[in-house]
Enzyme design. Structure first.
Site, PDB file in Angstrom:
ATOM      1  N   GLU A  38     -12.919  19.030  80.619  1.00 55.97           N
ATOM      2  CA  GLU A  38     -11.617  19.670  80.730  1.00 55.97           C
ATOM      3  C   GLU A  38     -11.741  21.151  81.084  1.00 55.97           C
ATOM      4  O   GLU A  38     -10.943  21.681  81.852  1.00 55.97           O
ATOM      5  CB  GLU A  38     -10.821  19.500  79.433  1.00 55.97           C
ATOM      6  CG  GLU A  38     -10.317  18.085  79.203  1.00 55.97           C
ATOM      7  CD  GLU A  38      -9.401  17.598  80.320  1.00 55.97           C
ATOM      8  OE1 GLU A  38      -8.682  18.433  80.897  1.00 55.97           O
ATOM      9  OE2 GLU A  38      -9.413  16.397  80.623  1.00 55.97           O
ATOM     10  N   CYS A 196       0.685  10.407  93.877  1.00 57.82           N
ATOM     11  CA  CYS A 196       1.700  11.471  94.005  1.00 57.82           C
ATOM     12  C   CYS A 196       1.011  12.771  94.410  1.00 57.82           C
ATOM     13  O   CYS A 196       1.138  13.796  93.755  1.00 57.82           O
ATOM     14  CB  CYS A 196       2.465  11.632  92.693  1.00 57.82           C
ATOM     15  SG  CYS A 196       4.020  12.553  92.851  1.00 57.82           S
ATOM     16  N   CYS A 203       4.782   7.070  98.404  1.00 57.09           N
ATOM     17  CA  CYS A 203       5.985   6.646  97.686  1.00 57.09           C
ATOM     18  C   CYS A 203       6.232   5.140  97.817  1.00 57.09           C
ATOM     19  O   CYS A 203       6.810   4.517  96.923  1.00 57.09           O
ATOM     20  CB  CYS A 203       7.196   7.429  98.177  1.00 57.09           C
ATOM     21  SG  CYS A 203       7.069   9.217  97.887  1.00 57.09           S
ATOM     22  N   CYS A 206       4.686   3.455  94.974  1.00 54.72           N
ATOM     23  CA  CYS A 206       4.853   4.142  93.693  1.00 54.72           C
ATOM     24  C   CYS A 206       5.572   3.272  92.660  1.00 54.72           C
ATOM     25  O   CYS A 206       6.612   2.693  92.948  1.00 54.72           O
ATOM     26  CB  CYS A 206       5.626   5.443  93.896  1.00 54.72           C
ATOM     27  SG  CYS A 206       5.864   6.373  92.371  1.00 54.72           S
ATOM     28  N   CYS A 212      12.609   7.923  90.553  1.00 51.85           N
ATOM     29  CA  CYS A 212      12.232   9.263  91.036  1.00 51.85           C
ATOM     30  C   CYS A 212      13.424   9.937  91.717  1.00 51.85           C
ATOM     31  O   CYS A 212      13.902   9.474  92.758  1.00 51.85           O
ATOM     32  CB  CYS A 212      11.055   9.165  92.001  1.00 51.85           C
ATOM     33  SG  CYS A 212      10.532  10.760  92.664  1.00 51.85           S
TER      34      CYS A 212
END
Length: 356
Positions: A38, A196, A203, A206, A212
């Site tokens: 991270e 995305c 899309c 998606c 959305c």
DNA sequence: AAATCGGGGAC
DNA sequence: GTCCCAGATTT
């Protein structure tokens, strides 16, 4: 209790088939490896991080090894990755874990947040991925997804927009099934990084098509709102490339704050007058015998740097400055053991550039 | 709220 | 060339 598909369950279902399941920090997925990944991944793409991560965990496999390592070794392992405060903070945080948390990472949000280099999003990522705790993240991927799904306008880095996005991220936690938090966090990041994406999101494939708002309103291309542009100032400096009779190069440790803090670099001065003054106080040699090498252009986030290298061979340090802790002669094989800025490492590489 | 802090990937 | 990336910290 409703069984309607939520934001989280849709992403989790997508994740099973289309997520990334073979990243090096996922096998094994220990708190230390999650933490290290991270930190390395802050403002840095996965593809760039992978080789650094592999090398780092091989050299320093756990919290205690990291805490016991010299800072120069940590910076050497970080050399080229950038944002070196991350490495210094990581090292300091490991020491705190040994002193206060029994040599382990604390499983507590406030305790994680108190460690240097761990902010709100990274704390959430560690808690959810290492232990499955219900905690939100808000990285670049999640910001982009939320801006589109909820049609949030305004640059996501603006505090007011970010506050709204944190609220949305927190609200979506309620829809995460028990025991799925680690996968949910990974799913959000994979979804933002692959489907995305910033350019040309897929899309048509998606799982959030019917919810959305950006897609419904035809605003996918314009969201999220880009960062306001700023002019980049340009700075120039001279870099002194001094070699002794054995071909070793003189490196100087940079100050503990500012750009490239605590790294080893070439002595750097804003102009010839300053360079000559430093040279005459430190070096036995002829300043005017310098070879003028090809300039090195380097771009930072907030300014450009034009480094003009001047090179000498067969010089030595004056006796009065030979024992300075921030100056050292370094042979080629030792370069890998020190944290050195990327453009300086390039300059010192076997092909040193030709005089002009 | 704005500035600082790296380097490189992708366009 | 541009923008931005699994952000945090300082001012």
């Amino acid at each position: 209790m409703s069984h309607a598909a939520t934001f989280a369950t849709r992403l989790l279902q997508w994740f099973e088939q289309s997520g990334r399941h073979d990243l090096p920090w996922q096998h094994p997925r220990t708190p230390y490896r999650v933490w290290l990944s991270e930190i390395m991944l802050q403002q840095t793409q996965v593809r760039v991080v992978v080789p650094y991560f592999e090398r780092f965990v091989a050299a320093l496999p756990d919290v205690r090894a990291l805490a016991g390592a010299p800072l120069d070794e940590v910076l050497a392992l970080w050399s080229g990755l950038g944002y070196y405060a991350r490495a210094r903070h990581l090292h300091a945080a490991a020491k705190q874990c040994v002193e206060r948390h029994g040599g382990e990472l604390p499983r507590d949000f406030d305790a994680l947040l108190a460690l240097p280099g761990i902010g709100r999003s990274t704390a959430g990522a560690i808690l959810s991925q290492a232990w499955g705790e219900r905690a939100a993240i808000l990285d670049g991927n999640v910001k982009r997804v939320l801006c589109r799904v909820h049609a949030v306008a305004g640059w996501p880095g603006a505090p007011a927009v970010e506050k709204r996005l944190w609220a949305l991220a927190g609200a979506h936690l309620d829809g995460v099934p028990d025991g799925r938090m680690a996968d949910y966090t990974q799913a959000q990041m994979d979804f933002g990084a692959t489907l995305c994406a910033r350019h040309d999101p897929a899309c048509a494939l998606c799982p959030l098509q019917d919810t959305c708002l950006a897609l419904r309103e035809g605003r996918v291309q314009e969201l999220p709102t880009p960062r306001p542009g700023r002019p980049l100032p340009e700075r120039r400096a001279l870099a002194l490339l001094l070699r002794d009779g054995d071909g070793r190069v003189l490196l100087q440790r940079r100050p503990p704050t500012g750009i490239w803090a605590a790294l080893w670099s070439l002595p750097e001065h804003p102009d010839h007058a300053a360079a000559r003054a430093w040279f005459e106080r430190h070096v036995r040699g002829d300043f005017d015998a310098a070879a003028v090498l090809e300039p090195v252009a380097h771009a930072f986030t907030h300014y450009r740097l034009d480094l003009q290298p001047l090179a000498w061979q067969g010089v030595d340090l004056l006796p009065a400055v030979r024992d300075r802790a921030d100056l050292r002669w370094v042979a080629a094989p030792e370069l890998g053991t020190l944290g050195i800025p990327a453009p300086v490492r390039t300059l010192l590489a076997p092909r040193p550039g030709h005089a002009r």
